[in-house]
Motif scaffolding. Structure first.
Motif, PDB file in Angstrom:
ATOM      1  N   PRO A  15       0.809  -1.236   0.000  1.00 31.02           N
ATOM      2  CA  PRO A  15       0.000   0.000   0.000  1.00 31.02           C
ATOM      3  C   PRO A  15       0.834   1.274   0.000  1.00 31.02           C
ATOM      4  CG  PRO A  15      -0.021  -0.997   2.180  1.00 31.02           C
ATOM      5  CD  PRO A  15       0.772  -1.920   1.304  1.00 31.02           C
ATOM      6  N   HIS A  19      -1.101   2.489  -7.115  1.00 33.81           N
ATOM      7  CA  HIS A  19      -2.292   2.134  -7.898  1.00 33.81           C
ATOM      8  C   HIS A  19      -2.900   3.323  -8.632  1.00 33.81           C
ATOM      9  CE1 HIS A  19      -5.426   3.970  -5.336  1.00 33.81           C
ATOM     10  NE2 HIS A  19      -4.478   3.888  -4.443  1.00 33.81           N
ATOM     11  N   ALA A  20      -2.583   4.528  -8.192  1.00 31.41           N
ATOM     12  CA  ALA A  20      -3.176   5.716  -8.831  1.00 31.41           C
ATOM     13  C   ALA A  20      -2.341   6.213 -10.004  1.00 31.41           C
ATOM     14  CB  ALA A  20      -3.358   6.822  -7.793  1.00 31.41           C
ATOM     15  N   ARG A  93       7.178   9.674  -0.677  1.00 37.04           N
ATOM     16  CA  ARG A  93       6.649   9.936   0.652  1.00 37.04           C
ATOM     17  C   ARG A  93       5.651   8.853   1.064  1.00 37.04           C
ATOM     18  NH1 ARG A  93       3.087  15.284   1.845  1.00 37.04           N
ATOM     19  NH2 ARG A  93       2.501  14.832   3.992  1.00 37.04           N
ATOM     20  N   GLN A  94       4.824   8.438   0.100  1.00 37.03           N
ATOM     21  CA  GLN A  94       3.832   7.410   0.408  1.00 37.03           C
ATOM     22  C   GLN A  94       4.501   6.058   0.689  1.00 37.03           C
ATOM     23  OE1 GLN A  94       0.793   9.595  -2.613  1.00 37.03           O
ATOM     24  NE2 GLN A  94       0.456   7.433  -2.400  1.00 37.03           N
ATOM     25  N   ARG A  97       5.999   6.124   4.147  1.00 40.29           N
ATOM     26  CA  ARG A  97       4.990   5.936   5.190  1.00 40.29           C
ATOM     27  C   ARG A  97       4.681   4.441   5.375  1.00 40.29           C
ATOM     28  NH1 ARG A  97       0.812   8.902   6.947  1.00 40.29           N
ATOM     29  NH2 ARG A  97       0.995  10.426   5.286  1.00 40.29           N
ATOM     30  N   LEU A 221      -7.889   9.326 -15.545  1.00 40.20           N
ATOM     31  CA  LEU A 221      -8.149   8.314 -14.530  1.00 40.20           C
ATOM     32  C   LEU A 221      -6.971   8.167 -13.580  1.00 40.20           C
ATOM     33  CD1 LEU A 221      -9.897   5.478 -16.547  1.00 40.20           C
ATOM     34  CD2 LEU A 221     -10.843   6.709 -14.617  1.00 40.20           C
ATOM     35  N   PHE A 222      -5.756   8.285 -14.111  1.00 40.25           N
ATOM     36  CA  PHE A 222      -4.545   8.091 -13.308  1.00 40.25           C
ATOM     37  C   PHE A 222      -3.828   9.423 -13.107  1.00 40.25           C
ATOM     38  CE2 PHE A 222      -5.484   3.987 -15.078  1.00 40.25           C
ATOM     39  CZ  PHE A 222      -5.202   3.106 -14.040  1.00 40.25           C
TER      40      PHE A 222
ATOM     41  N   THR B  93      -7.469   8.801  -7.734  1.00 42.72           N
ATOM     42  CA  THR B  93      -7.619   7.421  -7.279  1.00 42.72           C
ATOM     43  C   THR B  93      -7.311   6.347  -8.317  1.00 42.72           C
ATOM     44  OG1 THR B  93      -9.980   7.516  -7.787  1.00 42.72           O
ATOM     45  CG2 THR B  93      -9.328   8.031  -5.541  1.00 42.72           C
ATOM     46  N   GLY B  94      -6.890   6.739  -9.532  1.00 41.06           N
ATOM     47  CA  GLY B  94      -6.448   5.739 -10.496  1.00 41.06           C
ATOM     48  C   GLY B  94      -7.469   4.672 -10.835  1.00 41.06           C
ATOM     49  N   CYS B  96      -9.798   3.360  -9.429  1.00 40.04           N
ATOM     50  CA  CYS B  96     -10.150   2.399  -8.390  1.00 40.04           C
ATOM     51  C   CYS B  96     -10.481   3.114  -7.088  1.00 40.04           C
ATOM     52  CB  CYS B  96      -8.967   1.470  -8.169  1.00 40.04           C
ATOM     53  SG  CYS B  96      -9.359  -0.235  -8.444  1.00 40.04           S
ATOM     54  N   THR B  99      -9.971   1.384  -3.679  1.00 37.94           N
ATOM     55  CA  THR B  99      -8.592   1.127  -3.248  1.00 37.94           C
ATOM     56  C   THR B  99      -8.070   2.290  -2.407  1.00 37.94           C
ATOM     57  OG1 THR B  99      -8.235  -0.145  -5.254  1.00 37.94           O
ATOM     58  CG2 THR B  99      -6.283   0.501  -4.035  1.00 37.94           C
ATOM     59  N   ALA B 100      -8.368   3.505  -2.857  1.00 36.74           N
ATOM     60  CA  ALA B 100      -7.818   4.685  -2.194  1.00 36.74           C
ATOM     61  C   ALA B 100      -8.385   4.918  -0.803  1.00 36.74           C
ATOM     62  CB  ALA B 100      -8.051   5.924  -3.058  1.00 36.74           C
ATOM     63  N   ASP B 103      -7.769  -0.171   0.605  1.00 36.95           N
ATOM     64  CA  ASP B 103      -6.601  -1.053   0.503  1.00 36.95           C
ATOM     65  C   ASP B 103      -5.278  -0.298   0.543  1.00 36.95           C
ATOM     66  OD1 ASP B 103      -8.217  -3.615  -0.460  1.00 36.95           O
ATOM     67  OD2 ASP B 103      -8.912  -1.867  -1.568  1.00 36.95           O
ATOM     68  N   ASP B 104      -5.279   0.912  -0.026  1.00 35.54           N
ATOM     69  CA  ASP B 104      -4.046   1.705  -0.049  1.00 35.54           C
ATOM     70  C   ASP B 104      -4.404   3.148   0.252  1.00 35.54           C
ATOM     71  OD1 ASP B 104      -1.758   3.079  -0.483  1.00 35.54           O
ATOM     72  OD2 ASP B 104      -1.291   2.180  -2.427  1.00 35.54           O
ATOM     73  N   SER B 106      -2.640   5.549   1.477  1.00 38.73           N
ATOM     74  CA  SER B 106      -1.517   6.471   1.706  1.00 38.73           C
ATOM     75  C   SER B 106      -1.776   7.866   1.155  1.00 38.73           C
ATOM     76  CB  SER B 106      -0.230   5.875   1.130  1.00 38.73           C
ATOM     77  OG  SER B 106      -0.408   5.455  -0.197  1.00 38.73           O
ATOM     78  N   ALA B 107      -2.386   7.976  -0.038  1.00 42.40           N
ATOM     79  CA  ALA B 107      -2.604   9.315  -0.604  1.00 42.40           C
ATOM     80  C   ALA B 107      -3.603  10.108   0.236  1.00 42.40           C
ATOM     81  CB  ALA B 107      -3.090   9.212  -2.046  1.00 42.40           C
ATOM     82  N   LEU B 109      -4.147   9.687   3.530  1.00 49.01           N
ATOM     83  CA  LEU B 109      -3.504  10.065   4.791  1.00 49.01           C
ATOM     84  C   LEU B 109      -2.610  11.279   4.595  1.00 49.01           C
ATOM     85  CD1 LEU B 109      -2.503   6.615   6.315  1.00 49.01           C
ATOM     86  CD2 LEU B 109      -4.195   8.235   7.201  1.00 49.01           C
ATOM     87  N   GLU B 110      -1.921  11.263   3.451  1.00 49.46           N
ATOM     88  CA  GLU B 110      -1.036  12.376   3.149  1.00 49.46           C
ATOM     89  C   GLU B 110      -1.835  13.670   2.992  1.00 49.46           C
ATOM     90  OE1 GLU B 110       2.085  11.444   0.179  1.00 49.46           O
ATOM     91  OE2 GLU B 110       1.185  13.192  -0.777  1.00 49.46           O
TER      92      GLU B 110
END
Ligand SMILES: Nc1nc2c(ncn2[C@@H]2O[C@H](COP(=O)(O)OP(=O)(O)O)[C@@H](O)[C@H]2O)c(=O)[nH]1
Ligand SMILES: [Mg+2]
Lengths: 224, 230
Positions: A15, A19-20, A93-94, A97, A221-222, B93-94, B96, B99-100, B103-104, B106-107, B109-110
């Motif tokens: 994690p 994924h983004a 940074r991610q 963490r 999307l990304f 969120t790509g 998904c 997920t954000a 499951d992941d 981190s973005a 929380l940041e």
């Protein structure tokens, strides 16, 4: 040390924000450059030998103990696109963490204090590999594999590409990934002796340019 | 007192990696984090906007949106000027959205940490999910409690179908009750099904088009905040 930590770190489910990001695949899909498994393979091959090689070298050097500040500056110099530089630091940074929670240690805490807004992701990756008890070659593999794994997964989502075809692409790139990881470690050892200028500076101008176009686009999307 | 450190804004040492820790490094309790999930179009952004209008005079607030492929939600909140722009952040969120938030994280929380650093100390952070199917819930590492927003127009069988959002959210909001007569939704049946799925967990039926608006959800938020601070 345990080698199994490599599986954890290289797993796309780790994690750490990846994924983004599509590693330029979304921009390439939009530009009509990736349309099927064959063009995905060409795209990934290009990426592996340019930004993948650079990332793998940075990661290996960080795992070898080259100063992360020097490496972060070297990464900046090898990343012309401001959007990609910002994204690399955000991902760094991610990752930091996630890694500090996963493999707590003083070294990673120190890195977080030194780079509160993040260092380039491959630099952090190398430090994390070291903290997890892995070798520089492992760090290089992780970075090299990530450079193609991300675009392949993203293309499955973007094009509805058959997921079996996408994994086939990654399997066919495996021998090249081996060579890139080896080369990265050799360069990293040289950098340890002679400084970060010894690291490769292979670049893919189209990746940098399309990253800027992508960053300015609405309806993506990304993130990259 | 919230101590500011020139380097990391978190007193001595680096910020804690885990989002779940309840205290800031200086010992004060961090902001309460509430997640709003639920299907696209059910009224999450409208509820966030109404909550901001209702609570902004008494609390220090910030919002994180998780748009699927635009900055639409963040831009709506900015346009409506429910909060100053520096208190609203959009996370990408790509493709998904679940997920954000699960499951992941981190973005997200940041984004929360950056808001605390930039405009903190905060009392409350609202995190809106990009909108997903009925299985999407927030990680406990990201939020302290979650609100699941559905609407009467999405079909009055949604509470019966259940799913983690409907059954486990700390608050279920059934929105747009004003539309029930037009779409033929049976509110009594929805209430009975929700009760059967959720047991003692609270359910609020609301219409943001009517006088009472977001009042009961705001009251629930105030209760959570009081419990958080106690
Ligand atoms: N009639 C009615 N419309 C509502 C209500 N709440 C929200 N809406 C509308 O429903 C649409 C979707 O709302 P939005 O908050 O963007 O949904 P989200 O996708 O869950 O964030 C918007 O046009 C809102 O104005 C309500 O209580 N009644
Ligand atoms: Mg919304």
């Amino acid at each position: 040390m345990t080698r199994a930590a490599l599986l954890l770190l290289a797993d796309g489910r780790f994690p750490a924000g990846g994924h983004a990001h599509s590693g330029g695949a979304e921009a390439a899909v939009r530009a009509g450059l990736i349309t099927d498994a064959a063009s995905l393979e060409e795209f990934c091959r290009g990426r592996l030998h340019t930004s993948g090689l650079v990332a793998a070298s940075l990661a290996a050097a960080a795992a070898l103990g080259v100063d992360p500040g020097d490496l972060d500056a070297a990464a900046d110099a090898r990343t012309p696109s401001p959007a990609l530089r910002a994204a690399a630091r955000r991902l760094g940074r991610q990752l930091l963490r996630a890694a500090r929670a996963t493999w707590p240690c003083a070294g990673l805490d120190l890195l977080a204090r030194r780079f509160p807004k993040g260092a380039h992701q491959p630099v952090v990756l190398g430090a994390v590999a070291q903290a997890a008890g892995l070798e520089p070659l492992d760090a290089a593999y992780c970075a090299a594999y990530e450079s193609v794994g991300g675009p392949a997964t993203a293309t499955v989502r973007l094009l509805g590409l058959d997921p079996f075809d996408a994994t086939g692409v990654l399997a066919r790139l495996a021998p090249a990934t081996d060579r890139v990881a080896d080369r990265a470690v050799r360069a990293a050892r040289e950098a340890l002796d002679t400084g970060v200028d010894a690291l490769p500076a292979a670049s893919a101008p189209l990746l940098e340019i399309s990253a800027e176009v992508h960053a300015a686009r609405t309806g993506r999307l990304f993130a990259t | 007192m919230h101590l500011h450190h020139p380097h990391d804004g978190h007193g001595h040492g680096a910020p804690a990696p885990s989002g779940a820790a309840a205290r800031r490094p200086d010992g004060t309790r961090r902001a309460l984090r509430l997640g709003l999930g639920g299907p696209v179009g059910s009224g999450k952004t409208a509820t966030v906007a109404a909550l901001c209008r209702e609570l902004r005079s008494e609390l220090s607030l910030a919002v994180v949106t998780n748009d699927i492929y635009t900055r639409e939600d963040a831009e709506f909140l900015l346009r409506e000027a429910v909060l100053p722009p520096e208190r609203i952040t959009a996370v990408e969120t790509g493709a998904c959205p679940h997920t954000a938030i699960r499951d992941d994280i981190s973005a997200n929380l940041e984004a929360v940490e950056d808001l605390e650093d930039a405009v903190g100390p905060l009392d409350l952070v609202l995190l809106e999910s990009g909108g997903d199917n009925l299985t999407a819930t927030f990680s406990r590492g990201l939020v302290d409690a979650q609100i699941f927003v559905i609407d009467v127009a999405g079909g009055d069988d949604i509470p019966r179908k259940g799913g983690p959002g409907v059954t486990t959210a700390d608050l279920l909001v059934v929105n747009k009750t004003d539309l029930a007569p037009y779409v033929g939704s049976d509110l009594d049946r929805m209430a009975a099904d929700a009760k059967a799925q959720r047991g003692h967990l609270p359910v609020v039926f609301q219409s943001l088009r009517e006088e009472a608006g977001v009042d009961r959800v705001a009251a629930w938020v105030r209760e959570r905040l009081a419990a958080w601070r106690a």
